[in-house]
Design an enzyme around this catalytic site. Structure first.
Site, PDB file in Angstrom:
ATOM      1  N   HIS A  19       2.363  -5.039   3.374  1.00 35.43           N
ATOM      2  CA  HIS A  19       1.481  -6.090   3.862  1.00 35.43           C
ATOM      3  C   HIS A  19       0.486  -5.530   4.874  1.00 35.43           C
ATOM      4  O   HIS A  19      -0.617  -6.040   5.030  1.00 35.43           O
ATOM      5  CB  HIS A  19       2.291  -7.229   4.485  1.00 35.43           C
ATOM      6  CG  HIS A  19       2.959  -8.088   3.447  1.00 35.43           C
ATOM      7  ND1 HIS A  19       3.078  -9.441   3.547  1.00 35.43           N
ATOM      8  CD2 HIS A  19       3.538  -7.762   2.259  1.00 35.43           C
ATOM      9  CE1 HIS A  19       3.692  -9.926   2.476  1.00 35.43           C
ATOM     10  NE2 HIS A  19       4.001  -8.907   1.687  1.00 35.43           N
ATOM     11  N   ASP A 119      -0.415 -13.135   8.191  1.00 39.32           N
ATOM     12  CA  ASP A 119       0.227 -12.734   6.953  1.00 39.32           C
ATOM     13  C   ASP A 119       1.134 -13.886   6.466  1.00 39.32           C
ATOM     14  O   ASP A 119       1.580 -14.693   7.288  1.00 39.32           O
ATOM     15  CB  ASP A 119       1.063 -11.487   7.296  1.00 39.32           C
ATOM     16  CG  ASP A 119       1.824 -10.959   6.125  1.00 39.32           C
ATOM     17  OD1 ASP A 119       1.180 -10.677   5.119  1.00 39.32           O
ATOM     18  OD2 ASP A 119       3.063 -10.843   6.219  1.00 39.32           O
TER      19      ASP A 119
HETATM   20  N1  UDP Z   1       2.109   3.792  -1.483  1.00 36.97           N
HETATM   21  C1  UDP Z   1       1.618   5.080  -1.351  1.00 36.97           C
HETATM   22  N2  UDP Z   1       2.414   6.107  -1.792  1.00 36.97           N
HETATM   23  C2  UDP Z   1       3.631   5.922  -2.357  1.00 36.97           C
HETATM   24  C3  UDP Z   1       4.109   4.605  -2.488  1.00 36.97           C
HETATM   25  C4  UDP Z   1       3.319   3.561  -2.062  1.00 36.97           C
HETATM   26  O1  UDP Z   1       0.503   5.296  -0.853  1.00 36.97           O
HETATM   27  O2  UDP Z   1       4.274   6.905  -2.753  1.00 36.97           O
HETATM   28  C5  UDP Z   1       1.261   2.650  -1.026  1.00 36.97           C
HETATM   29  C6  UDP Z   1       0.547   2.030  -2.203  1.00 36.97           C
HETATM   30  O3  UDP Z   1      -0.709   2.667  -2.401  1.00 36.97           O
HETATM   31  C7  UDP Z   1       0.419   0.566  -1.773  1.00 36.97           C
HETATM   32  C8  UDP Z   1       1.620   0.339  -0.858  1.00 36.97           C
HETATM   33  O4  UDP Z   1       2.078   1.637  -0.478  1.00 36.97           O
HETATM   34  O5  UDP Z   1      -0.783   0.356  -1.056  1.00 36.97           O
HETATM   35  C9  UDP Z   1       2.751  -0.393  -1.561  1.00 36.97           C
HETATM   36  O6  UDP Z   1       2.449  -1.754  -1.616  1.00 36.97           O
HETATM   37  P1  UDP Z   1       2.968  -2.706  -2.783  1.00 36.97           P
HETATM   38  O7  UDP Z   1       2.460  -4.080  -2.534  1.00 36.97           O
HETATM   39  O8  UDP Z   1       2.629  -2.123  -4.105  1.00 36.97           O
HETATM   40  O9  UDP Z   1       4.540  -2.658  -2.699  1.00 36.97           O
HETATM   41  P2  UDP Z   1       5.608  -2.952  -1.519  1.00 36.97           P
HETATM   42  O10 UDP Z   1       5.694  -1.709  -0.737  1.00 36.97           O
HETATM   43  O11 UDP Z   1       5.094  -4.117  -0.712  1.00 36.97           O
HETATM   44  O12 UDP Z   1       6.845  -3.247  -2.278  1.00 36.97           O
END
Ligand code: UDP
Length: 442
Positions: A19, A119
């Site tokens: 987020h 948020d």
């Molecule tokens: N991310 C990244 N590298 C990784 C895994 C995730 O940069 O190896 C970043 C991805 O680009 C995204 C965020 O972390 O911006 C993950 O957000 P998402 O909403 O997809 O999933 P959540 O972490 O909330 O489950």
């Protein structure tokens, strides 16, 4: 005389990188594109978060515009929260414990904003709207279909007796047609909805990369166009050891090139490392199938814990993405025109996966071996990987993903629909003088 107001908008984000990223990018747009002074309030804990640091801390390489002020709220000690607390409850506890500090910042004459953007997990801060006579806006970090669903819940609540999950048939929620506010039910005064997306981060610059991350990009430079599958499960998604083994074998059997972000397996939950992404200590050789790294040398690259996702998705060698379908990952993939293999783990990800595969046609969903464990076997992994990387179906998915990439670019460019919507909101905020009208209604 009115005290000088130094802040136009305060943005309050809940804990968790998934987020923080979109709300921070949104704040950058307000400050860089629309010239607003923005105060970005961060709920902190005593656990280190390298991923968050690289986003928010200049000393960790973050680039922050001068009129965007990152304010850390006093940290909460995570060890005071029981280990077995669910992810949702953990977030809401952390938000609750920080509310008083938020109030202190908002009451400070120099940081009192004209508007507060929160948020979705910070809904308890809505009360500040009444208390401080400032309008509060919710930044909805996920898709419009889920917003429609959420707004429709009170209607369903009237229509359905007992639990929704006990209904014999599917729960019917009108799709993506728009609703007139006056048609909605009394219990929910429909708030105006501003569609300003996709809000995604820029590709990571080389200055922010660790040596192993830089290496994976150099490796990609030497592969043919659209020939590499990228695999990662969001900021904290994890697999069981059994699932990690099947995925490893399936990848190897498919003989397709890959960049795979591997995290230590856990049986506790699919969101195991949510607060600790990037801090795994044991190495992939300890939990990948025996000999996997040697056998796939040259075919693929294994990265531990965290990879520069946007830089990889935007790379011309990347052809598809195995993703948990978190909303950021979904938007990032589609903004780069990359189709997905949808592998949802927790939260609203199964809904996103169903929409991507069944409605929009930009993803394929592996079939699990049985409903109970939800395990995807190695043969199925091989099948879907080959299908997306080599098959005709993959080409069709890629064409649709590219169409979405084009529409996203159009919406975000100056004069596009998303740009114009955000510009309208910013004009409202800029023209507001809260000290001139202390009793205005929220
Ligand atoms: N991310 C990244 N590298 C990784 C895994 C995730 O940069 O190896 C970043 C991805 O680009 C995204 C965020 O972390 O911006 C993950 O957000 P998402 O909403 O997809 O999933 P959540 O972490 O909330 O489950």
């Amino acid at each position: 005389d009115n005290p000088k107001q130094a802040v136009d908008v305060a943005v309050l984000v809940s804990p968790g990188i998934g987020h923080t990223i979109p709300l921070f990018e949104f704040s950058k747009r307000l400050s860089v594109d629309h010239g607003l002074e923005v105060c970005f309030l961060v709920i902190t804990t005593n656990e280190p978060s390298p991923a968050q640091d690289s986003l928010l801390r200049p000393e960790a390489g973050a680039v922050i515009p001068p009129n965007l002020h990152v304010v850390d709220l006093p940290p909460t000690d995570l060890s005071t929260i029981p280990e077995d607390t669910t992810l949702g409850d953990r977030i809401s506890l952390l938000v609750k414990r920080s509310l008083e500090s938020v109030r202190v910042v908002l009451l400070e004459p120099t940081s009192r904003p004209k508007a507060l953007v929160i948020d979705i997990f910070c809904s308890e801060a809505l009360e500040f709207g009444q208390e401080l006579s400032i309008p509060v806006y919710t930044f909805f970090t996920t898709c419009a279909a889920l917003l429609t669903f959420s707004l429709y819940l009170p209607t369903l609540d009237h229509e359905v007796e007992g639990e929704f999950t006990d209904m014999p048939g599917p729960i019917r929620v009108p799709g993506c047609r728009s609703y007139r506010p006056e048609d909605l039910l009394d219990p929910i005064p429909a708030p105006p909805v501003y569609t300003i997306g996709p809000v995604i981060k820029q590709a990571e610059g080389s200055e922010m990369l660790t040596p192993s991350n830089a290496e994976s990009l150099t490796w990609l430079d030497r592969r043919p166009p659209e020939s590499v599958l990228f695999i990662t499960f969001g900021s904290g998604g994890t697999l069981t050891i059994e699932q990690l083994t099947e995925l490893g074998w399936g990848l190897e059997l498919s003989q397709q090139r890959f960049v795979w972000v591997v995290r230590a397996p856990t049986d506790v939950s699919g969101s195991g490392t949510f607060f600790k992404a990037g801090s795994t200590k044991s190495g992939p050789e300890e939990y990948l199938p025996e000999g996997f790294l040697e056998r796939t040398r040259g075919l693929g690259v294994v990265v531990q814990s965290w990879a520069p996702q946007m830089a990889i998705l935007g790379h011309s060698s990347t052809g598809a993405f195995i993703s948990h379908c978190g909303w950021n990952s979904t938007l990032e993939s589609l903004s780069c025109g990359v189709p997905l293999i949808a592998w949802p783990l927790y939260a609203e990800q199964r809904m996103n996966a169903a929409m991507l595969a069944e409605d929009i046609g930009v993803a394929i969903r592996p079939v699990t071996m049985d409903q109970g464990t939800g395990l995807v076997g190695r043969d199925e992994v091989e099948r879907v990987v080959r299908m997306v990387m080599e098959g005709e179906e993959g080409k069709a998915l890629r064409r649709r993903a590219r169409d979405l990439k084009d529409s996203a670019e159009k919406a975000l460019s100056c004069g596009g629909t998303s740009w114009e919507t955000l510009a309208t909101v910013c004009r409202e905020w800029k023209s507001k003088d809260i000290y001139a009208a202390p009793n205005n209604k929220c």
